[in-house]
Scaffold this motif. Sequence first.
Motif, mmCIF file in Angstrom:
data_model
loop_
_atom_site.group_PDB
_atom_site.id
_atom_site.type_symbol
_atom_site.label_atom_id
_atom_site.label_comp_id
_atom_site.label_asym_id
_atom_site.label_seq_id
_atom_site.Cartn_x
_atom_site.Cartn_y
_atom_site.Cartn_z
ATOM 1 N N GLY A 1 77.928 37.491 -42.989
ATOM 2 C CA GLY A 1 77.162 36.738 -42.349
ATOM 3 C C GLY A 1 77.074 36.027 -40.885
ATOM 4 O O GLY A 1 76.778 35.024 -40.792
ATOM 5 N N LYS A 2 78.132 36.800 -40.307
ATOM 6 C CA LYS A 2 78.326 36.248 -38.826
ATOM 7 C C LYS A 2 77.089 36.424 -37.967
ATOM 8 O O LYS A 2 76.929 35.619 -37.017
ATOM 9 C CB LYS A 2 79.793 37.033 -38.515
ATOM 10 C CG LYS A 2 80.910 36.562 -39.320
ATOM 11 C CD LYS A 2 82.078 37.061 -38.619
ATOM 12 C CE LYS A 2 83.423 36.637 -39.443
ATOM 13 N NZ LYS A 2 84.451 37.548 -38.823
ATOM 14 N N CYS A 3 76.078 37.524 -38.307
ATOM 15 C CA CYS A 3 75.003 37.660 -37.258
ATOM 16 C C CYS A 3 74.139 36.692 -37.907
ATOM 17 O O CYS A 3 73.835 36.928 -39.209
ATOM 18 C CB CYS A 3 74.955 39.059 -37.050
ATOM 19 S SG CYS A 3 73.396 39.325 -36.046
ATOM 20 N N ASP B 1 79.266 43.671 -33.343
ATOM 21 C CA ASP B 1 80.393 43.274 -33.709
ATOM 22 C C ASP B 1 81.493 43.967 -32.882
ATOM 23 O O ASP B 1 81.785 44.849 -33.131
ATOM 24 C CB ASP B 1 80.496 43.360 -35.464
ATOM 25 C CG ASP B 1 81.951 42.875 -35.812
ATOM 26 O OD1 ASP B 1 82.705 42.590 -35.169
ATOM 27 O OD2 ASP B 1 82.072 43.170 -37.128
ATOM 28 N N LEU B 2 82.156 42.982 -32.235
ATOM 29 C CA LEU B 2 83.226 43.737 -31.151
ATOM 30 C C LEU B 2 84.483 43.881 -31.810
ATOM 31 O O LEU B 2 85.246 45.128 -31.544
ATOM 32 C CB LEU B 2 83.641 42.687 -30.078
ATOM 33 C CG LEU B 2 82.497 42.181 -28.942
ATOM 34 C CD1 LEU B 2 83.117 41.008 -28.156
ATOM 35 C CD2 LEU B 2 81.778 43.239 -28.234
ATOM 36 N N THR B 3 84.795 43.329 -32.938
ATOM 37 C CA THR B 3 86.009 43.647 -33.652
ATOM 38 C C THR B 3 86.019 45.214 -34.407
ATOM 39 O O THR B 3 87.130 45.738 -34.145
ATOM 40 C CB THR B 3 86.308 42.501 -34.692
ATOM 41 O OG1 THR B 3 86.354 41.410 -34.120
ATOM 42 C CG2 THR B 3 87.684 42.767 -35.386
ATOM 43 N N ARG C 1 80.425 40.069 -23.166
ATOM 44 C CA ARG C 1 80.428 38.492 -23.610
ATOM 45 C C ARG C 1 80.010 38.026 -24.833
ATOM 46 O O ARG C 1 78.823 38.906 -25.078
ATOM 47 C CB ARG C 1 79.622 37.954 -22.314
ATOM 48 C CG ARG C 1 80.505 37.951 -21.068
ATOM 49 C CD ARG C 1 79.870 37.207 -19.882
ATOM 50 N NE ARG C 1 78.820 37.666 -19.356
ATOM 51 C CZ ARG C 1 78.371 38.841 -18.527
ATOM 52 N NH1 ARG C 1 79.639 39.228 -17.945
ATOM 53 N NH2 ARG C 1 77.439 39.372 -18.147
ATOM 54 N N THR C 2 80.248 37.217 -25.519
ATOM 55 C CA THR C 2 79.937 36.910 -26.832
ATOM 56 C C THR C 2 78.887 35.873 -26.670
ATOM 57 O O THR C 2 78.723 35.160 -25.645
ATOM 58 C CB THR C 2 81.023 36.336 -27.474
ATOM 59 O OG1 THR C 2 81.641 35.135 -26.926
ATOM 60 C CG2 THR C 2 82.009 37.414 -27.816
ATOM 61 N N TYR D 1 79.495 39.042 -31.174
ATOM 62 C CA TYR D 1 80.686 38.207 -31.691
ATOM 63 C C TYR D 1 81.816 39.002 -32.093
ATOM 64 O O TYR D 1 81.758 40.180 -31.717
ATOM 65 C CB TYR D 1 80.168 37.646 -32.810
ATOM 66 C CG TYR D 1 80.007 38.505 -33.917
ATOM 67 C CD1 TYR D 1 81.015 38.515 -35.192
ATOM 68 C CD2 TYR D 1 78.745 38.922 -34.393
ATOM 69 C CE1 TYR D 1 80.763 39.414 -36.130
ATOM 70 C CE2 TYR D 1 78.573 39.806 -35.581
ATOM 71 C CZ TYR D 1 79.872 40.147 -36.360
ATOM 72 O OH TYR D 1 79.303 40.912 -37.514
ATOM 73 N N GLY D 2 83.015 38.343 -32.146
ATOM 74 C CA GLY D 2 84.265 39.016 -32.617
ATOM 75 C C GLY D 2 85.197 39.272 -31.085
ATOM 76 O O GLY D 2 84.607 38.781 -30.221
ATOM 77 N N ARG D 3 85.986 40.066 -31.400
ATOM 78 C CA ARG D 3 86.859 40.657 -30.161
ATOM 79 C C ARG D 3 87.290 41.962 -30.440
ATOM 80 O O ARG D 3 87.881 42.532 -31.398
ATOM 81 C CB ARG D 3 88.299 39.442 -30.513
ATOM 82 C CG ARG D 3 89.048 40.080 -28.664
ATOM 83 C CD ARG D 3 89.834 38.801 -28.905
ATOM 84 N NE ARG D 3 90.768 39.072 -27.904
ATOM 85 C CZ ARG D 3 91.849 38.279 -27.429
ATOM 86 N NH1 ARG D 3 92.122 37.092 -28.001
ATOM 87 N NH2 ARG D 3 92.540 38.242 -26.213
ATOM 88 N N LYS D 4 87.069 42.782 -29.354
ATOM 89 C CA LYS D 4 87.697 44.173 -29.285
ATOM 90 C C LYS D 4 89.017 44.377 -29.548
ATOM 91 O O LYS D 4 89.749 43.701 -28.792
ATOM 92 C CB LYS D 4 87.075 44.809 -28.234
ATOM 93 C CG LYS D 4 87.216 46.389 -28.223
ATOM 94 C CD LYS D 4 86.818 47.022 -26.874
ATOM 95 C CE LYS D 4 87.285 48.417 -26.574
ATOM 96 N NZ LYS D 4 86.722 49.086 -25.680
#
Length: 231
Positions: free
Chosen positions: A107-109, A120-122, A151-152, A225-228
């Motif tokens: 549910g992050k988006c 989702d960058l992760t 950028r997020t 969102y997230g981090r690559k």
Amino acid sequence: MGDIRRRSAVVLGLTAMVIPLTLALGTAPAQAASCTTKAGPYQKQVEKFLGRPVDGKQSSADCKAIRAFQTKHGITPNIGYAGPVTWGVMDLMNKQKAAGKNPNKAGKCPVNKGRIACVDLTRQLSWIQDGKKLVYGPVPVRTGRDGYETRTGLKKVYWRNKNHHSTIYDVPMPYAQFFDGGQAFHSVGVSMWNPPGSHGCVNMTKTDAKKYWSLLRTGDEVYVYGRKPGT
């Protein structure tokens, strides 16, 4: 849109050229001369991923299988060494596969925005949803490398150019849809797992970029969102 804004979009959204790294990072310049006989630190994990006998020992067949994978996905040097970049790509593929057809399970988006493109960058995944309904995807993407992170945050598609081309760097950016400064969805010809990444844009295969072009419009929202991994 004015020339200044377009020029900014070109400069900031340009896809990064692949920059060779050292063997310690799993990449190096030029084509490899031959297969390595050395077992890598991720030998067993790589063997399992490729369906090879899992013994942690490098064989000629292991090397050929690893090398074929590296060549297909732009990992250099393609000498069949089970290093961190090769395993990192495989591990990411496993996580993408696990997302299945429910990429927004956590549910992050946002699901209260109507049609929205999620990134989702992760997991290096993107999809389009309408509320809780999955419209398209998830598909693998290639986002900004270290120092040029995508950028997020919540954004909007503000400019689209189907046949965009950077006159500064002479680089095509087909099906470009800009959503944050010069950062955009667009297609590229490299593997979606080709290191180290873009200069901030969200790279896609031509098939997926074309589908995004048909589904999104100017003003549609994008949530990143997230981090690559590796940034």
